[in-house]
Design an enzyme around this catalytic site. Structure first.
Site, PDB file in Angstrom:
ATOM      1  N   GLY A  32      43.476  51.351  32.863  1.00  0.00           N
ATOM      2  CA  GLY A  32      42.492  51.043  33.891  1.00  0.00           C
ATOM      3  C   GLY A  32      41.091  51.019  33.305  1.00  0.00           C
ATOM      4  O   GLY A  32      40.908  50.856  32.093  1.00  0.00           O
ATOM      5  N   SER A  33      40.110  51.214  34.151  1.00  0.00           N
ATOM      6  CA  SER A  33      38.712  51.177  33.721  1.00  0.00           C
ATOM      7  C   SER A  33      38.344  52.468  33.007  1.00  0.00           C
ATOM      8  O   SER A  33      39.017  53.496  33.148  1.00  0.00           O
ATOM      9  CB  SER A  33      37.806  50.986  34.931  1.00  0.00           C
ATOM     10  OG  SER A  33      37.830  52.147  35.759  1.00  0.00           O
ATOM     11  N   HIS A  46      51.716  52.193  41.079  1.00  0.00           N
ATOM     12  CA  HIS A  46      51.228  50.875  40.707  1.00  0.00           C
ATOM     13  C   HIS A  46      49.985  50.537  41.523  1.00  0.00           C
ATOM     14  O   HIS A  46      49.712  51.151  42.556  1.00  0.00           O
ATOM     15  CB  HIS A  46      52.306  49.822  40.949  1.00  0.00           C
ATOM     16  CG  HIS A  46      52.333  48.753  39.899  1.00  0.00           C
ATOM     17  ND1 HIS A  46      51.226  48.398  39.157  1.00  0.00           N
ATOM     18  CD2 HIS A  46      53.333  47.934  39.460  1.00  0.00           C
ATOM     19  CE1 HIS A  46      51.538  47.438  38.314  1.00  0.00           C
ATOM     20  NE2 HIS A  46      52.810  47.134  38.476  1.00  0.00           N
ATOM     21  N   ALA A  47      49.214  49.556  41.028  1.00  0.00           N
ATOM     22  CA  ALA A  47      48.093  49.041  41.809  1.00  0.00           C
ATOM     23  C   ALA A  47      48.630  48.534  43.141  1.00  0.00           C
ATOM     24  O   ALA A  47      49.695  47.904  43.199  1.00  0.00           O
ATOM     25  CB  ALA A  47      47.400  47.919  41.047  1.00  0.00           C
ATOM     26  N   CYS A  85      42.450  43.206  29.464  1.00  0.00           N
ATOM     27  CA  CYS A  85      41.587  44.143  28.741  1.00  0.00           C
ATOM     28  C   CYS A  85      41.230  43.613  27.360  1.00  0.00           C
ATOM     29  O   CYS A  85      40.118  43.852  26.878  1.00  0.00           O
ATOM     30  CB  CYS A  85      42.267  45.515  28.629  1.00  0.00           C
ATOM     31  SG  CYS A  85      43.929  45.473  27.945  1.00  0.00           S
ATOM     32  N   TRP A 114      46.955  45.980  37.980  1.00  0.00           N
ATOM     33  CA  TRP A 114      47.595  44.816  38.569  1.00  0.00           C
ATOM     34  C   TRP A 114      47.638  43.612  37.638  1.00  0.00           C
ATOM     35  O   TRP A 114      48.350  42.645  37.912  1.00  0.00           O
ATOM     36  CB  TRP A 114      46.824  44.405  39.835  1.00  0.00           C
ATOM     37  CG  TRP A 114      45.344  44.377  39.605  1.00  0.00           C
ATOM     38  CD1 TRP A 114      44.457  45.372  39.885  1.00  0.00           C
ATOM     39  CD2 TRP A 114      44.584  43.330  38.974  1.00  0.00           C
ATOM     40  NE1 TRP A 114      43.187  45.007  39.472  1.00  0.00           N
ATOM     41  CE2 TRP A 114      43.239  43.763  38.918  1.00  0.00           C
ATOM     42  CE3 TRP A 114      44.909  42.071  38.462  1.00  0.00           C
ATOM     43  CZ2 TRP A 114      42.225  42.991  38.362  1.00  0.00           C
ATOM     44  CZ3 TRP A 114      43.905  41.307  37.906  1.00  0.00           C
ATOM     45  CH2 TRP A 114      42.589  41.762  37.864  1.00  0.00           C
ATOM     46  N   ASN A 115      46.872  43.591  36.542  1.00  0.00           N
ATOM     47  CA  ASN A 115      46.694  42.323  35.827  1.00  0.00           C
ATOM     48  C   ASN A 115      47.941  41.879  35.065  1.00  0.00           C
ATOM     49  O   ASN A 115      48.144  40.697  34.843  1.00  0.00           O
ATOM     50  CB  ASN A 115      45.473  42.374  34.898  1.00  0.00           C
ATOM     51  CG  ASN A 115      45.537  43.494  33.890  1.00  0.00           C
ATOM     52  OD1 ASN A 115      46.139  44.543  34.131  1.00  0.00           O
ATOM     53  ND2 ASN A 115      44.889  43.298  32.762  1.00  0.00           N
ATOM     54  N   GLU A 163      44.491  53.881  28.202  1.00  0.00           N
ATOM     55  CA  GLU A 163      44.210  52.532  27.709  1.00  0.00           C
ATOM     56  C   GLU A 163      43.235  51.931  28.704  1.00  0.00           C
ATOM     57  O   GLU A 163      43.617  51.576  29.817  1.00  0.00           O
ATOM     58  CB  GLU A 163      45.504  51.725  27.599  1.00  0.00           C
ATOM     59  CG  GLU A 163      45.382  50.467  26.745  1.00  0.00           C
ATOM     60  CD  GLU A 163      44.807  49.299  27.528  1.00  0.00           C
ATOM     61  OE1 GLU A 163      43.589  49.025  27.375  1.00  0.00           O
ATOM     62  OE2 GLU A 163      45.557  48.675  28.274  1.00  0.00           O
ATOM     63  N   LEU A 164      41.965  51.861  28.297  1.00  0.00           N
ATOM     64  CA  LEU A 164      40.894  51.576  29.248  1.00  0.00           C
ATOM     65  C   LEU A 164      40.297  50.190  29.008  1.00  0.00           C
ATOM     66  O   LEU A 164      40.866  49.366  28.308  1.00  0.00           O
ATOM     67  CB  LEU A 164      39.846  52.679  29.152  1.00  0.00           C
ATOM     68  CG  LEU A 164      40.426  54.102  29.265  1.00  0.00           C
ATOM     69  CD1 LEU A 164      39.345  55.152  29.089  1.00  0.00           C
ATOM     70  CD2 LEU A 164      41.174  54.299  30.582  1.00  0.00           C
ATOM     71  N   GLU A 224      32.033  45.293  30.796  1.00  0.00           N
ATOM     72  CA  GLU A 224      33.202  44.413  30.793  1.00  0.00           C
ATOM     73  C   GLU A 224      33.126  43.444  31.965  1.00  0.00           C
ATOM     74  O   GLU A 224      32.925  43.855  33.107  1.00  0.00           O
ATOM     75  CB  GLU A 224      34.486  45.239  30.886  1.00  0.00           C
ATOM     76  CG  GLU A 224      35.741  44.391  30.907  1.00  0.00           C
ATOM     77  CD  GLU A 224      37.021  45.207  30.870  1.00  0.00           C
ATOM     78  OE1 GLU A 224      38.006  44.751  30.274  1.00  0.00           O
ATOM     79  OE2 GLU A 224      37.018  46.319  31.451  1.00  0.00           O
TER      80      GLU A 224
END
Length: 460
Positions: A210-211, A159-160, A266, A134-135, A232-233, A363
């Site tokens: 995401g995470s 999507h989120a 991120c 979502w960011n 891509e975490l 994080e």
């Protein structure tokens, strides 16, 4: 589990919209339609695909204010940041349209163990499933979808949930720009349904932003089906304040780097590792600069920090901060919720951060900065590389050439900013190492991640 998604404005805590989850059957039908659209799209010349992608960029630019407003309403981004995000999305489309055909063209190669000559052709592989956060509600979607559409693939999006409206708006804008129907499909589904999408035989690749915890799960699921992934975490990006740093630059950039996008990025600067020679002055000036940040309504042009995207995310951040303080970290400024409606949190700095604390190891996805003291420049690099993450980072030094060599030869991350903070650039690779994932997007790399590098041997 609820059969409906409700989006909430994080600045007002008011409901925005409702979206019903689709059924498993409807999801399977959407995947089939996307595959059917891919079959036709993959046969169109790259130049034709590029023309439509260029049109998507122009359409995004024409609808900038509406798209930016939707993002700010759904996730609380500062309205200026939302506009900048749309500009970046349009630039990605322009770069891809102008460079895609050249990146994907057939390449002749001499043969060394066979007679004749060889041709390498990058061909699309099918439907690519993107699970996005979502960011950056538009950029995250544009980043993987435009590259894959250029390559000739079809694209699915989960999507989120809190920015479902942005995803649906993007689908409309893609089709308004001339993209064939069903080639980019938004699936309004839950996590259990998402696993079934990964398992579907028509889905040939999966990309997640995401995470690292989510990356482990998605990577394992896709790997079990022998499907390629790009992950891509998260990260805990370190910015090094070396002995010879210009502290005016370091402090100004550190505030920007920590708080950009409401400190929910991120590649935000998160750990600030200052050497003993400059630590005290840097910390003092950094604290004063963070105290001066104006927190406010994200639709207000004067606001410098808006709300966090959700209440549960703010609660998690507070928990991480409090655990770090219990283990010996000190709050230099901030550390509290704001007494107002919305998911606001003060700009915060923790000092005395040490191994074993969440502020050191994990994080922080919100406006909390961790300041760490290093003995010297060598020690600062060591501390930076101790992290299990490796997405981005930064170096402050007056000796740019030396900083460049440290970045290239010693900094164990995918990206490094020197005396600056920045985000993605369409012409530079984006991605990380270690628990920050693998694979690259942008810079031409993303167009080839989900292609078949096909070798054709031509006889003498």
């Amino acid at each position: 589990m609820s059969e409906r998604i409700t989006t909430i404005n994080p600045a007002t805590e008011e409901e925005i919209d409702h979206f019903d989850l689709i059924s498993d059957g409807d999801a399977e039908a959407a995947i089939q339609r996307c595959h059917d659209a891919f079959v036709l799209w993959s046969q169109r010349p790259a130049e034709e695909r590029a023309e439509i992608i260029g049109s998507i960029g122009e359409t995004l630019a024409k609808n900038k204010e509406a798209l930016a407003t939707k993002m700010t309403e759904e996730v609380g981004k500062l309205i200026g940041d939302s506009r900048d995000e749309v500009d970046l999305c349009a630039a990605i489309c322009k770069f891809t349209a102008e460079n895609g055909p050249e990146q994907l063209k057939e390449e002749e190669r001499p043969l060394f163990a066979n007679e004749g000559r060889g041709v390498v052709a990058h061909r699309p592989i099918g439907v690519i499933y993107g699970i996005q956060p979502w960011n950056f509600p538009s950029y995250q979607v544009i980043r993987y979808s435009i590259a894959n559409l250029m390559a000739g693939n079809g694209v699915l999006l989960k999507h989120a949930s809190n920015c479902t409206g942005t995803g649906i708006m993007l689908r409309h804008l893609y089709e308004e720009a001339g993209l064939p129907e069903d080639l980019f499909s938004v699936l309004v589904i839950d996590h259990d349904q998402s696993n079934k999408v990964i398992d579907n035989d028509l889905v040939r690749g999966v990309t997640l932003t995401g995470s690292d915890a989510a990356g482990h799960k998605i990577g394992e699921r896709a790997g079990a089906a022998l499907k390629k992934t790009v992950l891509e975490l998260g990260s805990n990006d370190a910015y090094l304040v070396l002995d010879d740093a210009d502290l005016d630059v370091a402090v100004k950039t550190s505030v920007q780097g920590r708080l950009y996008n409401n400190a929910q990025t991120c590649i935000n600067a998160k750990r600030f590792i200052a050497t003993e020679a400059v630590y005290d002055e840097f910390l003092e000036r950094f604290v004063e600069a963070m105290k001066a940040v104006k927190v406010g309504d994200p639709m207000d042009e004067d606001s410098e920090l808006g709300p966090m995207a959700r209440g549960d995310l703010r609660d998690k951040l507070i928990g991480q901060m409090e655990e770090s303080v219990e283990k010996g970290a000190r709050i230099e400024t901030g550390g509290k919720k704001l007494d107002r409606t919305g998911f606001y949190f003060e700009p915060t700095i923790l000092s005395g951060v040490a191994p074993g604390m969440p502020a050191y190891e994990d994080e922080f996805f919100g406006p909390v900065a961790s300041v760490i003291k290093a003995v010297d420049d060598v020690d600062a690099v060591r501390i930076a590389n101790e992290s299990r993450y490796g997405l981005g980072g930064g170096i402050f030094s007056r000796d740019e050439e030396r900083a460049k060599r440290i970045a290239i030869d010693h900094f164990d991350t995918g990206m490094v900013f020197i005396n600056s903070f920045g985000l993605a650039d369409p012409n530079m690779p984006f991605g990380g190492v270690k628990d920050s994932g693998y694979g690259r997007e942008h810079g031409g790399f993303g167009m080839k991640e989900f292609t078949n590098a096909k070798a054709v041997f031509l006889g003498a």
